[in-house]
Every structure is written in C-alpha cells, then in structure tokens.
Design a protein around this motif. Structure first.
Motif, PDB file in Angstrom:
ATOM      1  N   GLU A  16     -47.203 -41.337   9.776  1.00  0.00           N
ATOM      2  CA  GLU A  16     -47.244 -40.069  10.417  1.00  0.00           C
ATOM      3  C   GLU A  16     -45.987 -39.685  11.194  1.00  0.00           C
ATOM      4  O   GLU A  16     -45.300 -38.578  10.774  1.00  0.00           O
ATOM      5  CB  GLU A  16     -48.425 -40.119  11.487  1.00  0.00           C
ATOM      6  CG  GLU A  16     -48.483 -38.837  12.182  1.00  0.00           C
ATOM      7  CD  GLU A  16     -49.016 -37.724  11.715  1.00  0.00           C
ATOM      8  OE1 GLU A  16     -48.719 -36.385  11.823  1.00  0.00           O
ATOM      9  OE2 GLU A  16     -49.456 -37.634  10.274  1.00  0.00           O
ATOM     10  N   THR A  19     -43.123 -39.029   8.192  1.00  0.00           N
ATOM     11  CA  THR A  19     -43.298 -37.611   7.365  1.00  0.00           C
ATOM     12  C   THR A  19     -43.212 -36.532   8.490  1.00  0.00           C
ATOM     13  O   THR A  19     -42.281 -35.521   8.175  1.00  0.00           O
ATOM     14  CB  THR A  19     -44.562 -37.665   6.748  1.00  0.00           C
ATOM     15  OG1 THR A  19     -45.679 -37.989   7.726  1.00  0.00           O
ATOM     16  CG2 THR A  19     -44.581 -38.685   5.651  1.00  0.00           C
ATOM     17  N   GLN A  20     -43.939 -36.614   9.548  1.00  0.00           N
ATOM     18  CA  GLN A  20     -43.741 -35.451  10.384  1.00  0.00           C
ATOM     19  C   GLN A  20     -42.219 -35.388  11.065  1.00  0.00           C
ATOM     20  O   GLN A  20     -41.707 -34.308  11.285  1.00  0.00           O
ATOM     21  CB  GLN A  20     -44.673 -35.709  11.758  1.00  0.00           C
ATOM     22  CG  GLN A  20     -46.112 -35.458  11.381  1.00  0.00           C
ATOM     23  CD  GLN A  20     -46.418 -33.718  10.830  1.00  0.00           C
ATOM     24  OE1 GLN A  20     -45.490 -32.956  10.916  1.00  0.00           O
ATOM     25  NE2 GLN A  20     -47.387 -33.681  10.656  1.00  0.00           N
ATOM     26  N   LEU A  24     -40.420 -31.965  10.624  1.00  0.00           N
ATOM     27  CA  LEU A  24     -39.909 -31.381  11.759  1.00  0.00           C
ATOM     28  C   LEU A  24     -38.488 -31.396  12.174  1.00  0.00           C
ATOM     29  O   LEU A  24     -37.788 -30.298  12.776  1.00  0.00           O
ATOM     30  CB  LEU A  24     -40.765 -31.821  13.156  1.00  0.00           C
ATOM     31  CG  LEU A  24     -42.293 -31.622  13.115  1.00  0.00           C
ATOM     32  CD1 LEU A  24     -42.951 -32.372  14.270  1.00  0.00           C
ATOM     33  CD2 LEU A  24     -42.535 -30.012  13.200  1.00  0.00           C
ATOM     34  N   PRO A  31     -42.532 -26.261  14.928  1.00  0.00           N
ATOM     35  CA  PRO A  31     -43.445 -27.252  15.740  1.00  0.00           C
ATOM     36  C   PRO A  31     -44.396 -26.639  16.455  1.00  0.00           C
ATOM     37  O   PRO A  31     -44.341 -26.811  17.604  1.00  0.00           O
ATOM     38  CB  PRO A  31     -41.988 -27.479  16.403  1.00  0.00           C
ATOM     39  CG  PRO A  31     -41.301 -26.704  16.577  1.00  0.00           C
ATOM     40  CD  PRO A  31     -41.229 -25.970  15.340  1.00  0.00           C
ATOM     41  N   ILE A  36     -48.564 -28.703  12.467  1.00  0.00           N
ATOM     42  CA  ILE A  36     -48.727 -29.995  12.728  1.00  0.00           C
ATOM     43  C   ILE A  36     -49.959 -30.482  12.399  1.00  0.00           C
ATOM     44  O   ILE A  36     -50.348 -31.617  11.942  1.00  0.00           O
ATOM     45  CB  ILE A  36     -48.196 -30.473  14.151  1.00  0.00           C
ATOM     46  CG1 ILE A  36     -46.588 -29.984  14.251  1.00  0.00           C
ATOM     47  CG2 ILE A  36     -48.365 -31.820  14.718  1.00  0.00           C
ATOM     48  CD1 ILE A  36     -46.049 -30.134  15.461  1.00  0.00           C
ATOM     49  N   ILE A  39     -51.356 -30.473   8.699  1.00  0.00           N
ATOM     50  CA  ILE A  39     -50.602 -31.689   7.757  1.00  0.00           C
ATOM     51  C   ILE A  39     -50.875 -32.928   8.459  1.00  0.00           C
ATOM     52  O   ILE A  39     -51.138 -33.808   7.326  1.00  0.00           O
ATOM     53  CB  ILE A  39     -49.123 -31.151   7.966  1.00  0.00           C
ATOM     54  CG1 ILE A  39     -48.813 -29.923   7.437  1.00  0.00           C
ATOM     55  CG2 ILE A  39     -48.193 -32.341   7.434  1.00  0.00           C
ATOM     56  CD1 ILE A  39     -47.651 -29.435   7.657  1.00  0.00           C
ATOM     57  N   SER A  40     -51.029 -33.254   9.755  1.00  0.00           N
ATOM     58  CA  SER A  40     -51.304 -34.736   9.924  1.00  0.00           C
ATOM     59  C   SER A  40     -52.594 -35.127   9.635  1.00  0.00           C
ATOM     60  O   SER A  40     -52.666 -36.249   8.887  1.00  0.00           O
ATOM     61  CB  SER A  40     -51.222 -34.807  11.569  1.00  0.00           C
ATOM     62  OG  SER A  40     -49.963 -34.558  12.110  1.00  0.00           O
TER      63      SER A  40
END
Length: 169
Positions: A16, A19-20, A24, A31, A36, A39-40
């Motif tokens: 997590e 990739t985030q 971002l 953001p 978020i 996608i998370s």
C-alpha cells in the motif's frame, strides 16, 4: 509457517505504501479521499488474495518437495537455493488470477468502469486513463505482494543450522 498474520499485514502495508507513494508522489492521482480510498481498497484486496494464494501453494509445494530440498541442503546449498524452484513456481501461480483478468480489458472491464465514471460525470478519456491506471496498479501490487510474502515466509521453514523444519516424518 508460523506468524502468517504479521507477514501478511507487513506485506499489505508495504504494498500500500509503495503503490500509493508512487501514485501520489508522482502526482498521478490527486491526494483526496475520493481517489485514495477506492484505490487503496482495490490494491489491498488484490494483495490479500495474492498473499493467501502464494502461501497455500508454497506450503503444498514445500511439503511435496521435501525429497528434492533435503539433498540440496545436504550438499551445501543455501535454503534460498534449495527452494528456488518452488518459490518461482509459487510466485507465478499466485499471479495467474491477476494476469488472466487483464485479458478481458476492452471487452468487459473498460466498458464497466467507464460507464460508471461517465454516469458519475467524468470525462470519457479520463475514465479510460483511470481504468488503465488501476490495471497497472493491480499488476504492480501482484508482483510486489508475491515477492514480499515470499521473502518473509521462506526463512521460517529452516532452523539456524539451515535444516528444513517441516520435513515429513
């Protein structure tokens, strides 16, 4: 394989964050919670499924391959070298669902996600770009989670003398 829960949790957290962090950090998505959170959710779901698939397959492969692994260890191979064949096989097998689902791009996945975004008021081009972004993020998650869970789990199969712990009796 002891301590599976923490291994999966560490894998999910790292996947997590990476990739985030990419999405971002490179300003690919804004953001905001609107981007978020969904996608998370998709990334964590994918990583959880892949981790469980890997661990199930890995456990079965190790149990069925004791007769191959123990001789390799006895001639001086490291644990990683002794189970390399099983590790690569399990990584490939755990990634099959994600890779196979990508075959429907353009036939099923793109129209479904595009339709929902367009109904929600998004630009059609932006909807396609977002779908492609999610696909690449899921593939990245698949590779990262399989490799991370492999790295965290294979070492627990061996003791300090590099002997296979769960050998058949």
């Amino acid at each position: 394989m002891g301590g599976i829960t923490w291994k999966i949790a560490v894998t999910l957290i790292i996947v997590e964050l990476v990739t985030q962090g990419i999405l971002l950090g490179l300003h690919i998505v804004p953001p905001t919670a609107q981007y978020i959170i969904p996608i998370s959710g998709m990334l964590i779901r994918n990583a959880m499924i892949l981790s469980i698939l890997f661990l199930n397959r890995f456990s079965a492969e190790i149990n069925s391959s004791n007769d191959e692994i123990e001789p390799l260890l006895s001639i001086g191979r490291t644990p990683k070298q002794a189970i390399h064949k099983q590790l690569t096989c399990c990584i490939r097998a755990s990634m099959i669902p994600t890779i196979e689902s990508q075959k429907t791009i353009g036939l099923v996945q793109l129209p479904g996600m595009m339709r929902c975004q367009i109904i929600g008021g998004a630009d059609p081009i932006q909807a396609v770009q977002f779908q492609i972004l999610i696909i690449f993020a899921l593939l990245t998650t698949a590779a990262l989670s399989s490799i991370l869970i492999e790295f965290l789990s294979y070492q627990t199969l061996f003791n300090e003398r590099m002997q296979l712990i769960n050998a058949r009796k």
